[in-house]
Write an enzyme that holds these catalytic residues in place. Structure first.
Site, PDB file in Angstrom:
ATOM      1  N   ARG A 121      12.178   5.182  28.956  1.00 49.37           N
ATOM      2  CA  ARG A 121      13.104   4.193  29.550  1.00 49.37           C
ATOM      3  C   ARG A 121      12.796   3.916  31.019  1.00 49.37           C
ATOM      4  NH1 ARG A 121      17.198   6.989  26.433  1.00 49.37           N
ATOM      5  NH2 ARG A 121      17.460   5.860  24.496  1.00 49.37           N
ATOM      6  N   LYS A 143       5.824  -8.013  38.350  1.00 47.16           N
ATOM      7  CA  LYS A 143       5.763  -8.678  37.034  1.00 47.16           C
ATOM      8  C   LYS A 143       4.775  -7.903  36.175  1.00 47.16           C
ATOM      9  CE  LYS A 143       6.976 -13.520  37.841  1.00 47.16           C
ATOM     10  NZ  LYS A 143       6.484 -14.910  37.847  1.00 47.16           N
ATOM     11  N   GLU A 185      -6.129 -17.748  44.462  1.00 50.32           N
ATOM     12  CA  GLU A 185      -4.746 -17.314  44.708  1.00 50.32           C
ATOM     13  C   GLU A 185      -4.487 -17.142  46.204  1.00 50.32           C
ATOM     14  OE1 GLU A 185      -2.655 -17.291  42.238  1.00 50.32           O
ATOM     15  OE2 GLU A 185      -3.694 -16.709  40.389  1.00 50.32           O
ATOM     16  N   LYS A 227       3.335 -12.986  49.798  1.00 47.63           N
ATOM     17  CA  LYS A 227       3.950 -12.714  48.493  1.00 47.63           C
ATOM     18  C   LYS A 227       5.127 -11.754  48.634  1.00 47.63           C
ATOM     19  CE  LYS A 227       3.556 -11.927  43.672  1.00 47.63           C
ATOM     20  NZ  LYS A 227       2.792 -11.814  42.464  1.00 47.63           N
ATOM     21  N   GLU A 237      12.773 -14.395  40.093  1.00 46.78           N
ATOM     22  CA  GLU A 237      12.500 -15.823  39.920  1.00 46.78           C
ATOM     23  C   GLU A 237      13.739 -16.571  39.436  1.00 46.78           C
ATOM     24  OE1 GLU A 237       8.432 -16.367  38.547  1.00 46.78           O
ATOM     25  OE2 GLU A 237       8.995 -18.273  37.666  1.00 46.78           O
ATOM     26  N   ARG A 242      10.562 -17.909  44.077  1.00 45.24           N
ATOM     27  CA  ARG A 242       9.370 -17.256  43.521  1.00 45.24           C
ATOM     28  C   ARG A 242       8.570 -18.222  42.642  1.00 45.24           C
ATOM     29  NH1 ARG A 242       8.564 -11.029  41.387  1.00 45.24           N
ATOM     30  NH2 ARG A 242       6.351 -11.302  40.899  1.00 45.24           N
ATOM     31  N   ASN A 246       3.880 -20.359  41.346  1.00 50.51           N
ATOM     32  CA  ASN A 246       3.237 -20.915  40.147  1.00 50.51           C
ATOM     33  C   ASN A 246       2.495 -22.221  40.440  1.00 50.51           C
ATOM     34  OD1 ASN A 246       4.243 -18.830  38.561  1.00 50.51           O
ATOM     35  ND2 ASN A 246       6.198 -19.895  38.257  1.00 50.51           N
ATOM     36  N   HIS A 249      -0.272 -23.633  38.229  1.00 51.33           N
ATOM     37  CA  HIS A 249      -0.299 -22.857  36.986  1.00 51.33           C
ATOM     38  C   HIS A 249       0.025 -23.689  35.755  1.00 51.33           C
ATOM     39  CE1 HIS A 249      -0.752 -19.548  39.724  1.00 51.33           C
ATOM     40  NE2 HIS A 249      -0.741 -18.651  38.771  1.00 51.33           N
ATOM     41  N   HIS A 253      -2.586 -23.804  33.118  1.00 50.18           N
ATOM     42  CA  HIS A 253      -2.305 -23.240  31.789  1.00 50.18           C
ATOM     43  C   HIS A 253      -2.873 -24.147  30.690  1.00 50.18           C
ATOM     44  CE1 HIS A 253      -0.017 -21.165  28.649  1.00 50.18           C
ATOM     45  NE2 HIS A 253       0.233 -22.374  28.161  1.00 50.18           N
ATOM     46  N   HIS A 267      -8.864 -17.225  34.797  1.00 48.92           N
ATOM     47  CA  HIS A 267      -7.513 -17.610  35.212  1.00 48.92           C
ATOM     48  C   HIS A 267      -7.509 -18.228  36.622  1.00 48.92           C
ATOM     49  CE1 HIS A 267      -3.172 -17.474  35.668  1.00 48.92           C
ATOM     50  NE2 HIS A 267      -3.321 -16.795  36.788  1.00 48.92           N
TER      51      HIS A 267
HETATM   52  P1  NAD Z   1      -9.258  -8.382  35.035  1.00 53.16           P
HETATM   53  O1  NAD Z   1      -8.302  -7.296  35.231  1.00 53.16           O
HETATM   54  O2  NAD Z   1      -9.688  -8.684  33.654  1.00 53.16           O
HETATM   55  O3  NAD Z   1     -10.544  -8.093  35.923  1.00 53.16           O
HETATM   56  C1  NAD Z   1     -11.630  -9.007  35.896  1.00 53.16           C
HETATM   57  C2  NAD Z   1     -12.938  -8.303  35.546  1.00 53.16           C
HETATM   58  O4  NAD Z   1     -13.385  -7.565  36.672  1.00 53.16           O
HETATM   59  C3  NAD Z   1     -12.829  -7.297  34.407  1.00 53.16           C
HETATM   60  O5  NAD Z   1     -14.021  -7.376  33.653  1.00 53.16           O
HETATM   61  C4  NAD Z   1     -12.786  -5.950  35.131  1.00 53.16           C
HETATM   62  O6  NAD Z   1     -13.288  -4.908  34.339  1.00 53.16           O
HETATM   63  C5  NAD Z   1     -13.672  -6.219  36.307  1.00 53.16           C
HETATM   64  N1  NAD Z   1     -13.386  -5.432  37.518  1.00 53.16           N
HETATM   65  C6  NAD Z   1     -12.194  -5.219  38.098  1.00 53.16           C
HETATM   66  N2  NAD Z   1     -12.351  -4.612  39.281  1.00 53.16           N
HETATM   67  C7  NAD Z   1     -13.667  -4.405  39.437  1.00 53.16           C
HETATM   68  C8  NAD Z   1     -14.462  -3.836  40.493  1.00 53.16           C
HETATM   69  N3  NAD Z   1     -13.911  -3.436  41.635  1.00 53.16           N
HETATM   70  N4  NAD Z   1     -15.790  -3.745  40.287  1.00 53.16           N
HETATM   71  C9  NAD Z   1     -16.355  -4.224  39.141  1.00 53.16           C
HETATM   72  N5  NAD Z   1     -15.687  -4.806  38.156  1.00 53.16           N
HETATM   73  C10 NAD Z   1     -14.351  -4.907  38.312  1.00 53.16           C
HETATM   74  O7  NAD Z   1      -8.738  -9.768  35.631  1.00 53.16           O
HETATM   75  P2  NAD Z   1      -7.900 -10.170  36.938  1.00 53.16           P
HETATM   76  O8  NAD Z   1      -8.397 -11.498  37.307  1.00 53.16           O
HETATM   77  O9  NAD Z   1      -7.864  -9.088  37.942  1.00 53.16           O
HETATM   78  O10 NAD Z   1      -6.420 -10.290  36.351  1.00 53.16           O
HETATM   79  C11 NAD Z   1      -6.092 -11.260  35.391  1.00 53.16           C
HETATM   80  C12 NAD Z   1      -4.787 -10.845  34.752  1.00 53.16           C
HETATM   81  O11 NAD Z   1      -3.785 -10.761  35.753  1.00 53.16           O
HETATM   82  C13 NAD Z   1      -4.285 -11.812  33.694  1.00 53.16           C
HETATM   83  O12 NAD Z   1      -3.893 -11.089  32.560  1.00 53.16           O
HETATM   84  C14 NAD Z   1      -3.079 -12.460  34.356  1.00 53.16           C
HETATM   85  O13 NAD Z   1      -2.093 -12.834  33.407  1.00 53.16           O
HETATM   86  C15 NAD Z   1      -2.592 -11.357  35.241  1.00 53.16           C
HETATM   87  N6  NAD Z   1      -1.796 -11.797  36.388  1.00 53.16           N
HETATM   88  C16 NAD Z   1      -0.619 -11.165  36.620  1.00 53.16           C
HETATM   89  C17 NAD Z   1       0.160 -11.514  37.703  1.00 53.16           C
HETATM   90  C18 NAD Z   1       1.433 -10.771  38.000  1.00 53.16           C
HETATM   91  O14 NAD Z   1       2.179 -11.181  38.901  1.00 53.16           O
HETATM   92  N7  NAD Z   1       1.701  -9.682  37.306  1.00 53.16           N
HETATM   93  C19 NAD Z   1      -0.280 -12.522  38.594  1.00 53.16           C
HETATM   94  C20 NAD Z   1      -1.504 -13.146  38.336  1.00 53.16           C
HETATM   95  C21 NAD Z   1      -2.259 -12.778  37.236  1.00 53.16           C
HETATM   96  N1  GLY Z   2       2.059 -14.569  40.112  1.00 55.67           N
HETATM   97  C1  GLY Z   2       3.362 -15.156  40.125  1.00 55.67           C
HETATM   98  C2  GLY Z   2       4.447 -14.213  40.486  1.00 55.67           C
HETATM   99  O1  GLY Z   2       4.206 -13.050  40.729  1.00 55.67           O
HETATM  100  O2  GLY Z   2       5.578 -14.595  40.488  1.00 55.67           O
END
Ligand code: NAD
Ligand code: GLY
Length: 367
Positions: A121, A143, A185, A227, A237, A242, A246, A249, A253, A267
């Protein structure tokens, strides 16, 4: 070094940004270990590139790292991975007061954060983001989510980390394309509400992408501060504040959906093209000048990011792209809110956009 507080009452935490933070992990993380152990969840790329550094550093303080290594890639944000991870964490005897460490990009951060939100939990977690996208966006603000058949990030929770440790030097091993995608970003924060920061991006973005450490550190710190401020005002949000995060986005999307959420378009690349489209659409609707919209595209092009449909490898008609938008989780009461702009640094939420106008605009963009 910068310490940036996220002010959320009893859920407040600090974000520490410092070069070499991973090598000094004992100083930053020892207080979070229980029985001189930390469970670290990561993916296979990051396990090769950054986990040995973290393990070595913690060993210097006699803290043992118990690693859990998952396959890299978006597919890891799934029910199946979540179930497997939860079982592994329970097998390791995780307790509610434990701090699970998420070492990786947004995929690992979102999955581990959600596992932490529901395990017993709710237990604690720490983010050590290793992509630029995760350092400036996903590790901040709580998030967490996984993807399902129906779409991305549809199952999740708001669950704040207890601490975020950002080491800009961890980006040294990140593939160049991922670095550029994360930079979209960074630009976003300037476009939302800080025209001076966008001008800083115009002047320093290309150097940052080329590896300039000072530019990298400045961009991360300014982005995290931006942020943290927005999350502090509107954690869940609800006020619309917040939602400004987006920007790009909704268009993005549609582009991601059209390219099958695949490596054809990352992305961050979709967000880049989406922001350029949002500005051009704003200009078309008379909200902002064509000059401002052109400035956005010119800057994105200068760092090799896509800024139009062709650059995003999309040639579908507007109607199809709008259809993708209708599956966006931001749909409310049959209406889709759009982030539009009155100029650079003047983004606003428009709730009355006619999707026919969007489709006609996208048709023009494909010509
Ligand atoms: P990811 O986590 O897939 O990383 C991208 C690639 O880089 C992967 O292949 C990973 O293995 C590699 N990698 C990561 N760090 C590395 C390093 N230091 N050296 C070598 N390789 C490395 O992708 P991302 O772009 O970091 O994240 C995308 C995700 O984030 C999506 O799922 C998206 O929905 C999510 N997201 C969440 C929020 C939020 O607020 N929670 C905001 C934006 C995006
Ligand atoms: N990446 C959008 C948010 O965190 O709200």
């Amino acid at each position: 070094m910068a310490i940036i507080p996220v002010a959320l009452g009893e859920r407040s935490y600090d974000i520490l940004v410092t070069q070499g933070a991973i090598d000094q992990a004992v100083a930053h993380l020892a207080g979070f270990a229980r029985n001189e152990r930390l469970v670290v969840v990561t993916d296979d790329n990051v396990a090769a590139a950054q986990l040995p550094r973290l393990t070595r550093a913690l060993q210097q303080g006699n803290i043992m790292v118990q690693p859990i290594i998952l396959p890299s890639g978006e597919a890891t944000k799934s029910w199946e991975s979540l179930a497997k991870l939860a079982d592994q964490l329970l097998d390791l005897g995780i307790e509610r007061s434990d701090h699970i460490v998420a070492l990786g990009g947004g995929v690992i951060g979102d999955l581990v954060g959600f596992a932490a939100a529901i395990l017993k939990r709710g237990c604690q977690f720490i983010q050590i983001p290793t992509t630029l996208l995760a350092q400036v966006d996903s590790s901040v603000g709580g998030k967490t989510a996984i993807n399902t058949r129906a779409g991305k990030n549809l199952i999740g929770a708001f669950h704040q980390p207890a601490f975020v440790l950002i080491d800009p030097s961890s980006l040294d091993t990140l593939p160049a394309r991922e670095l550029a995608a994360g930079y979209a970003e960074v630009v976003k924060y300037g476009l939302i509400n800080n025209a001076d920061f966008f001008a800083w991006c115009e002047a320093n973005g290309p150097a940052l992408i080329a590896g300039d450490m000072v530019a990298r550190m400045t961009a991360i710190e300014k982005s995290v501060r931006a942020k943290a401020a927005i999350v502090g005002e509107d954690e869940r949000e609800t006020s619309g504040r917040r939602a400004l995060l987006n920007l790009g986005h909704t268009f993005g999307h549609a582009l991601e959906a059209e390219t099958g959420f695949s490596s054809t378009l990352l992305h961050g690349e979709a967000v880049a093209a989406g922001m350029a489209l949002a500005f051009r659409f704003s200009a078309r609707m008379g909200h902002c000048s064509m000059e401002d919209a052109a400035r956005v595209s010119t800057h994105l092009a200068s760092v090799g990011l896509p800024h139009d449909l062709a650059g995003a490898h999309v040639s579908a008609p507007g109607e199809i792209l709008v259809e993708h938008m209708l599956h966006d989780k931001k749909m409310a009461g049959g209406k889709l809110p759009f982030l539009l702009a009155r100029g650079i640094g003047q983004t606003f939420l428009a709730k009355d956009v006619d999707l026919k106008d969007v489709a006609a605009f996208l048709d023009e963009e494909t010509r």
